[in-house]
Design a protein around this motif. Structure first.
Motif, mmCIF file in Angstrom:
data_model
loop_
_atom_site.group_PDB
_atom_site.id
_atom_site.type_symbol
_atom_site.label_atom_id
_atom_site.label_comp_id
_atom_site.label_asym_id
_atom_site.label_seq_id
_atom_site.Cartn_x
_atom_site.Cartn_y
_atom_site.Cartn_z
ATOM 1 N N SER A 1 0.828 -1.195 0.000
ATOM 2 C CA SER A 1 0.000 0.000 0.000
ATOM 3 C C SER A 1 0.869 1.254 0.000
ATOM 4 N N GLU A 2 0.265 2.334 -0.501
ATOM 5 C CA GLU A 2 0.932 3.627 -0.387
ATOM 6 C C GLU A 2 0.829 4.167 1.037
ATOM 7 N N ARG A 3 -0.171 3.693 1.751
ATOM 8 C CA ARG A 3 -0.375 4.115 3.145
ATOM 9 C C ARG A 3 0.705 3.503 4.016
ATOM 10 N N VAL A 4 1.330 4.294 4.838
ATOM 11 C CA VAL A 4 2.344 3.795 5.763
ATOM 12 C C VAL A 4 1.837 3.965 7.184
ATOM 13 N N TYR A 5 2.259 3.061 8.041
ATOM 14 C CA TYR A 5 1.831 3.066 9.435
ATOM 15 C C TYR A 5 3.064 3.195 10.332
ATOM 16 N N ALA A 6 2.988 4.046 11.315
ATOM 17 C CA ALA A 6 4.099 4.224 12.255
ATOM 18 C C ALA A 6 4.158 3.030 13.208
ATOM 19 N N PHE A 7 5.359 2.593 13.510
ATOM 20 C CA PHE A 7 5.529 1.482 14.451
ATOM 21 C C PHE A 7 6.649 1.811 15.430
ATOM 22 N N ARG A 8 6.592 1.135 16.571
ATOM 23 C CA ARG A 8 7.635 1.257 17.582
ATOM 24 C C ARG A 8 7.642 -0.019 18.400
ATOM 25 N N PHE A 9 8.817 -0.580 18.644
ATOM 26 C CA PHE A 9 8.930 -1.829 19.388
ATOM 27 C C PHE A 9 9.157 -1.550 20.872
ATOM 28 N N PRO A 10 8.513 -2.314 21.744
ATOM 29 C CA PRO A 10 8.759 -2.158 23.193
ATOM 30 C C PRO A 10 10.112 -2.740 23.583
ATOM 31 N N GLY A 11 10.521 -2.425 24.784
ATOM 32 C CA GLY A 11 11.858 -2.799 25.232
ATOM 33 C C GLY A 11 12.113 -4.291 25.255
ATOM 34 N N HIS A 12 11.152 -5.098 25.719
ATOM 35 C CA HIS A 12 11.403 -6.537 25.818
ATOM 36 C C HIS A 12 11.538 -7.190 24.453
#
Length: 228
Positions: free
Chosen positions: A169-180
């Motif tokens: 998709s042209e749509r992008v989604y922000a992501f972030r991984f937790p510490g564990h």
């Protein structure tokens, strides 16, 4: 000492192993001895001996560390680790979307989940596909190695045989991984990088052994310094 990389590596390994053996087996130093076979040396205290060992260890290690071949090997290892980290992040994000489509819970790593739920994936999730293949493509963030943007490509199949495939998709989604999750990825990638080739072992073993030997030198210097 020769500047051949194999000899420099051997110097580090042998000298570091000797320091480890002295520490582990509690070997002691004689108060007197000879230097170069003829010069008599006296008053050899543990502090002086460990200062000399530490100085030689630092010297042989720095010669190995700054050698051109060692520098190249470290660069290859860093690139291998980064490639493995990128692949692991991609797999986690793909599985995250698959879980959502199979109604096993909301995505854990997407920051803008509300936007994600309002997009095209919602209507597919409502139809409960029996088979889902989710592929993720990451847009790396130079300022945040564990965050960024992700695009999805989906292949969905239902029990009646109907299927649907979408391009990235042209749509992008922000992501972030937790510490564990970051910790788990780092440990797996580090282990995979350390054993993926002979050159990786040849590079990391001297560095790890020298680090252990240096730590033992510091401890022994501290102990020798406080003794009367």
């Amino acid at each position: 000492m020769d500047d051949l990389p194999d000899k420099l590596r051997r110097n580090v390994v042998v000298f570091s192993a000797a320091i480890v053996a002295i520490t582990v087996f509690h070997l002691s130093f004689k108060p007197t001895g000879t230097l170069l076979g003829f010069a008599q040396v006296g008053n050899i205290t543990p502090l002086k001996a460990w200062l000399a060992l530490t100085a030689v260890l630092v010297y042989v290690f720095l010669r190995y560390w700054f050698h051109e071949d060692t520098d190249k090997e470290r660069g290859l290892l860093a690139q291998e680790f980064d490639n493995r980290r990128y692949a692991a992040m991609t797999r986690h994000l793909a599985w995250d979307a698959k879980r959502y489509l199979l109604r096993r819970g909301r995505p854990r790593f997407l920051v803008d989940f509300d936007d994600f739920a309002e997009e095209r994936l919602t209507r597919f999730a409502d139809r409960r596909p029996t088979r889902t293949i989710a592929k993720a493509s990451l847009d790396r963030d130079a300022h945040s190695p564990w965050g960024g943007k992700v695009r999805y490509s989906l292949y969905l199949q239902w029990a009646d045989g109907n299927h649907h495939q979408t391009p990235f998709s042209e749509r992008v989604y922000a992501f972030r991984f937790p510490g564990h999750v970051i910790t788990r990825i780092v440990l797996r990638c580090a282990l995979g990088t350390a054993i993926y080739s002979k050159s990786a072992v040849d590079t990391l073993v001297p560095i790890g052994l020298a680090a252990l030997a240096f730590a033992m030198c510091v401890v022994q210097l501290a102990m020798a310094g406080v003794k009367p």
